[in-house]
Design an enzyme around this catalytic site. Structure first.
Site, PDB file in Angstrom:
ATOM      1  N   TRP A  38      39.295 -82.777  80.517  1.00 31.39           N
ATOM      2  CA  TRP A  38      37.992 -83.429  80.645  1.00 31.39           C
ATOM      3  C   TRP A  38      37.995 -84.665  79.754  1.00 31.39           C
ATOM      4  CZ3 TRP A  38      33.901 -78.899  80.091  1.00 31.39           C
ATOM      5  CH2 TRP A  38      33.934 -78.102  81.249  1.00 31.39           C
ATOM      6  N   GLU A  39      38.206 -85.816  80.317  1.00 30.01           N
ATOM      7  CA  GLU A  39      38.333 -87.044  79.530  1.00 30.01           C
ATOM      8  C   GLU A  39      37.181 -88.020  79.719  1.00 30.01           C
ATOM      9  OE1 GLU A  39      42.331 -88.840  79.820  1.00 30.01           O
ATOM     10  OE2 GLU A  39      42.845 -87.114  81.084  1.00 30.01           O
TER      11      GLU A  39
END
EC number: 3.2.1.35
Length: 449
Positions: free
Chosen positions: A134-135
């Site tokens: 999850w960036e």
């Protein structure tokens, strides 16, 4: 013979060389007697199935999923659309799931996440790497700069719509508070759910911890590689995340501007150093295993790492005491038969041979220095000592043909080799073992395992 060497040298080393540095115990390795593992996390299934190109990954001591797939029993990666209802804006500006975490139902997200985990990891006995990628946003308000500033703006507008009676300063304070609370809940509860469902896996978030030491382009001549103090402080504030993680997955991707340079080693070294620091502070009983993500090719290119940069990435990772390294790759690797052959040639050549070198050297050091009950770690993290096979004592032989290969390491550890290891490395004992050479049972720690 070798154990006699250790007994004879132990007293001298303790008095003359041991620097008294305490190394926190480590979790036992994923596979017995494999202190340093190399994983393949690239979608290269088509190389074998469509183009009939076998990448020979297992031959060169590389752990891979069945059919060299992106996700499986060895490593499974969850991208934003693969796990629950992750709120975010993608790179093309498309909105997903309320955009910001405080605008999405956590219960609905967790219920969907449960189904997704069961689908992607059907076996409860899964003991591979579970990586959540999850960036799009970061859980700390102050770290959402640049393109991520949109999450702060959206949060401010969200708070303004709900509380129009508040002043602008009050709205901003409330927006920050609500955003960080919701972001923490999304990340923490997702992690805890995954660990509850697949308790033997190694769970964590990709790119955590980060170091933000990317200023090698602006002033390369003055680059130190050190993490800014403010980023170390911010990492300390994420203790809630480290405590609930069971592994850490920083990245050490090299861009071409760093090719075969001192700055490449500085960049990697300090990112690993910060990760090892976090690993030791997360728990009281053992240090978290660290598996940095690397690329076999320079970032955003299809240019293979030089042998010097293999040392700067794989070699540095092993010497710093990480549990392993993960090679990530894109769909380009298997897009054509020529791409597959290019990847295969690199694995059959410098990459594969160097991986065999380092994994074997780490195993030898663990065997002779730590009695197979610990892994070797540099005594001084800033030294230039590496876990390499000694060229005068060992040879790597590759037998076979284009369709079937076998790698054999021949040689034996000489006395001067052992002295080098003792002078430059110390043992990080696995849980249940203690002592300078991990030669003593630790009953208290055994009960915790």
């Amino acid at each position: 013979m070798y154990h006699l060497w250790i007994k004879c040298l132990a007293a001298w080393i303790f008095l003359k060389r041991f620097n008294g540095v305490h190394v926190m115990q480590a979790k036992a390795p994923m596979y017995p007697n494999e202190p340093f593992l190399v994983f393949w996390n690239a979608p290269t299934t088509q190389c074998r199935l469509r183009y009939k190109v076998d990448l020979d990954l297992n031959t060169f001591h590389i752990v891979t999923n069945a059919n060299d797939s992106l996700s499986g029993s060895a490593v499974t990666i969850f991208y934003p659309t693969h796990l629950g209802f992750y709120p975010h804006i993608d790179g093309r500006g498309h909105f997903f799931n309320g955009i910001i975490p405080q605008n999405e139902s956590l219960a609905k997200h967790l219920n969907k996440s449960k189904s997704d985990i069961n689908r992607m990891i059907p076996l409860r006995t899964f003991h591979g790497l579970g990586v959540i990628d999850w960036e799009n946003w970061r859980p700390q308000w102050d770290r959402n700069w640049g393109s991520k500033n949109v999450y702060r703006n959206r949060s401010i507008q969200f708070a303004r719509d709900l509380h129009p009676e508040l002043s602008e300063d009050e709205i901003k304070r409330l927006a920050k508070q609500e955003y960080e609370k919701a972001a923490k809940s999304f990340m923490r509860d997702t992690l805890l759910l995954a660990e509850e469902m697949r308790p033997y896996g190694y769970w964590g978030y990709y790119l955590y911890p980060d170091c933000q030491n990317y200023n090698y382009k602006t002033k390369p001549d003055q680059y130190t590689g050190e993490c800014p103090d403010i980023e170390i402080t911010r990492n300390n504030q994420l203790l809630w995340l480290w405590r609930d993680s069971t592994a850490l997955f920083p990245n050490i991707y090299l861009e071409t501007v760093l090719r075969s340079s001192d700055n490449a080693l500085k960049f990697v070294h300090h990112r690993l150093k910060e990760s090892m620091r976090i690993a030791s502070m997360a728990r009281k009983d053992y240090a978290l295993p660290v598996f940095p993500y690397a690329r076999p090719f320079y970032a955003y290119t299809f240019e293979p790492l030089t042998e010097e940069d293999l040392v700067n990435t794989v070699g540095e990772t092993a010497a710093m005491g990480a549990a392993g390294i993960v090679f990530w790759g894109s769909m380009q690797y298997a897009s054509t038969v020529d791409s597959c052959r290019k990847v295969k040639d690199y694995i059959d050549g410098p990459l594969g041979r160097y991986i065999v070198n380092v994994t074997t050297a780490a195993k030898i050091c663990s065997h002779f220095l730590c009695k197979k009950h610990g892994r070797c770690v540099r005594k001084h993290s800033d030294s230039n000592a590496f876990l390499h096979l000694f060229p005068d004592s060992f040879r790597i032989l590759v037998h076979g043909n284009a369709t079937e290969k076998k790698v054999i390491v021949k040689g034996k550890l000489e006395l001067e080799n052992l002295i080098f290891l003792i002078n430059n490395f110390m043992c990080q004992c696995y849980q249940g073992w203690k002592g300078l050479y991990c030669e003593k049972h630790s009953i208290k720690d055994i009960r915790k395992i």
